[in-house]
Design a protein around this motif. Structure first.
Motif, PDB file in Angstrom:
ATOM      1  N   SER A  34     -37.758   7.874 -20.206  1.00  0.00           N
ATOM      2  CA  SER A  34     -36.774   6.789 -20.204  1.00  0.00           C
ATOM      3  C   SER A  34     -37.147   5.674 -19.229  1.00  0.00           C
ATOM      4  O   SER A  34     -37.912   5.884 -18.273  1.00  0.00           O
ATOM      5  N   LEU A  35     -36.558   4.519 -19.468  1.00  0.00           N
ATOM      6  CA  LEU A  35     -36.745   3.387 -18.572  1.00  0.00           C
ATOM      7  C   LEU A  35     -36.143   3.692 -17.202  1.00  0.00           C
ATOM      8  O   LEU A  35     -36.739   3.353 -16.178  1.00  0.00           O
ATOM      9  N   TYR A  69     -43.675   2.442 -20.095  1.00  0.00           N
ATOM     10  CA  TYR A  69     -43.129   1.250 -19.451  1.00  0.00           C
ATOM     11  C   TYR A  69     -44.107   0.741 -18.402  1.00  0.00           C
ATOM     12  O   TYR A  69     -44.672   1.513 -17.641  1.00  0.00           O
TER      13      TYR A  69
END
Length: 172
Positions: A34-35, A69
């Motif tokens: 996840s970010l 990311y």
């Protein structure tokens, strides 16, 4: 998101980078892609570099999370990259901090390879950096090429020829 300001003033160098150095954080190979997790990894890395190493900021210019990311590490690195003519002095490899962009990859790559989202993001980002600074793909190197370390891990280091090849294709 949530990065601290640098502990000391950072140095902007009046020239572009001429090399990319690939690193790994040598931390857990998280399955949280996840970010929010990527931001936490970046904050933890900055905390370690400032508080434990005594550096002004995160040593490397950028971080690529296992989820793919891409995050700015050292403050001002992205603006310098976008401008194409300057770079922020790093603290990621003695002897290379005034000429090489350091990219830290979340994870430990001594016995496993990076996950596909991270790999694909690294290829795209290296291509962008090469394009912005005019860096030849042959100048994408591993931390261990310039310093006595296991970084970026045997498995990621072994993939550097593939990284250079894929970046060259992306630049066509």
């Amino acid at each position: 998101m949530g990065a601290r300001p640098p502990a000391d003033a950072l140095t902007t160098l009046d020239h572009p980078a001429n090399r990319i150095l690939i690193h790994h954080i040598a931390g857990a190979n998280s399955t949280d892609y996840s970010l929010a997790h990527a931001f936490q990894v970046a904050r933890d890395d900055q905390h370690d570099h400032i508080d434990n190493n005594g550096w002004s900021d995160t040593g490397q210019h950028f971080t690529v999370s296992r989820g793919g990311y891409r995050l700015e590490g050292r403050h001002g690195s992205l603006d310098a990259l976008r401008g194409r003519t300057t770079m922020i002095q790093g603290a990621h490899c003695p002897g290379q901090n005034t000429n090489a962009i350091g990219i830290e990859n979340e994870g430990l790559y001594t016995s496993v390879e990076p996950p596909q989202p991270q790999w694909e993001s690294l290829v795209v980002f290296c291509a962008y950096i090469c394009r912005q600074y005019g860096i030849p793909v042959e100048e994408i190197k591993g931390h261990r090429d310039y310093y006595n370390t296991e970084c970026p891990g045997d498995r990621l280091y072994a993939k550097l020829p593939q990284l250079r090849s894929e970046v060259a294709k992306a630049l066509m």
